[in-house]
Design a protein around this motif. Structure first.
Motif, short mmCIF file in Angstrom:
data_model
loop_
_atom_site.label_atom_id
_atom_site.label_comp_id
_atom_site.label_asym_id
_atom_site.label_seq_id
_atom_site.Cartn_x
_atom_site.Cartn_y
_atom_site.Cartn_z
N ASP A 128 47.17 67.47 47.46
CA ASP A 128 47.84 67.15 48.72
C ASP A 128 46.92 67.51 49.87
O ASP A 128 46.56 68.69 50.04
CB ASP A 128 49.16 67.92 48.83
CG ASP A 128 50.03 67.43 49.99
OD1 ASP A 128 49.48 66.78 50.89
OD2 ASP A 128 51.24 67.71 49.98
N GLY A 132 48.85 62.82 52.33
CA GLY A 132 49.32 62.12 51.15
C GLY A 132 48.99 62.91 49.90
O GLY A 132 48.26 63.91 49.93
N SER A 133 49.54 62.45 48.78
CA SER A 133 49.31 63.09 47.49
C SER A 133 48.37 62.22 46.67
O SER A 133 48.62 61.02 46.49
CB SER A 133 50.65 63.27 46.75
OG SER A 133 50.46 63.90 45.50
N TRP A 134 47.29 62.81 46.18
CA TRP A 134 46.24 62.06 45.50
C TRP A 134 46.09 62.56 44.07
O TRP A 134 46.04 63.76 43.81
CB TRP A 134 44.91 62.21 46.24
CG TRP A 134 45.01 61.78 47.66
CD1 TRP A 134 45.39 62.55 48.72
CD2 TRP A 134 44.77 60.48 48.18
NE1 TRP A 134 45.38 61.81 49.87
CE2 TRP A 134 44.99 60.54 49.58
CE3 TRP A 134 44.34 59.28 47.61
CZ2 TRP A 134 44.83 59.42 50.40
CZ3 TRP A 134 44.18 58.17 48.44
CH2 TRP A 134 44.43 58.25 49.81
N ALA A 198 47.16 56.62 47.85
CA ALA A 198 47.91 57.87 47.69
C ALA A 198 49.11 57.67 46.77
O ALA A 198 49.85 56.70 46.89
CB ALA A 198 48.37 58.39 49.05
#
Length: 250
Positions: A128, A132-134, A198
């Motif tokens: 994070d 965004g969450s990757w 993301a």
């Protein structure tokens, strides 16, 4: 609990050095960086000099180009000097980039000869960055058996669970470095060298991982990573390279 690993079986094998170069350049715009951009920066001062010369011939007493040899032509002289210096700097940058680009060709030859294909598998830990969450990934050597592949994935998952994600910008981390030679054959990637969205899993299935030219057997993390394009794009690249080779052979 043992994790089920689904490993692709169609191991990609580059057919030529040119194909390796295309794979490598498909994600990092290296041709634009090393060739196209510096060429544009050479053309711009050339165009400026051409404009000044054209203006001094067609309208010697008007405009910024003026008459270089007139008593009040000192302003025009500085324009010529500035454009000339700009051109020399741009040519120097272009030469430097061409030398570096030649080094990339040597690197591509090295990759072609010494690469090992690794399949890509998403971990259960996302990164994070506040926006965004990757996804993060484990790459597995296609030559190892399923038992070791499972052991590597479980070891990485446990390591992430206890230690947390490494700092942003971290390079690939070898399973041999963390867990010893009995679990060699895997790498953890905080950042894959491919375009990503993301929250989504990448469409890429493979990476080529190659020891660097200055590879030290004691440092398994010193590697060159080349993304293999997704299947459909790979087929298009190969078809284009085949057509180009056929035209060259005529």
């Amino acid at each position: 609990m043992q994790r089920d690993i689904v490993r692709p079986v169609d191991v990609p094998r580059p057919e030529s050095v040119a194909e390796v170069a295309t794979w490598a350049g498909s994600e990092d715009l290296r041709t634009t960086h090393f060739i196209h951009a510096p060429v544009v920066w050479v053309l711009l001062p050339l165009a400026a000099l051409g404009f000044l010369i054209w203006g001094s011939i067609t309208s010697p007493n008007e405009g910024p180009s003026g008459d270089l040899f007139a008593d009040d032509g000192i302003g025009s002289l500085w324009l010529y000097v500035a454009a000339s210096v700009w051109l020399l700097v741009a040519i120097g940058v272009l030469i430097r980039r061409l030398v570096l680009f030649h080094g990339l060709r040597e690197e591509n030859e090295w990759i072609f000869q010494h690469h090992v294909a690794h399949s890509i598998h998403r971990t259960s830990f996302d990164r994070d960055d506040g926006e965004g969450s990757w996804a993060t990934y484990i790459a597995l050597d296609h030559r190892i058996d399923d038992r070791r592949a499972t052991g590597i994935c479980e070891a990485f998952e446990e390591w992430l669970r206890t230690k947390g994600l490494p700092p942003s910008g971290s390079e690939p981390i070898s399973s041999a470095t963390l867990f010893g030679p009995q679990l060699a054959g895997g790498y953890f990637f905080l950042h894959l060298p491919v375009s990503q969205t993301a929250g989504e899993t990448t469409k890429h299935e493979w990476l080529l991982i190659t020891p660097s030219h200055e590879h030290d057997e004691s440092d398994a993390d010193e590697v060159i990573v080349t993304p293999v394009p997704p299947r459909k794009r790979l087929q298009k690249i190969r078809a284009r390279l085949h057509r180009k080779a056929e035209r060259s052979a005529r």
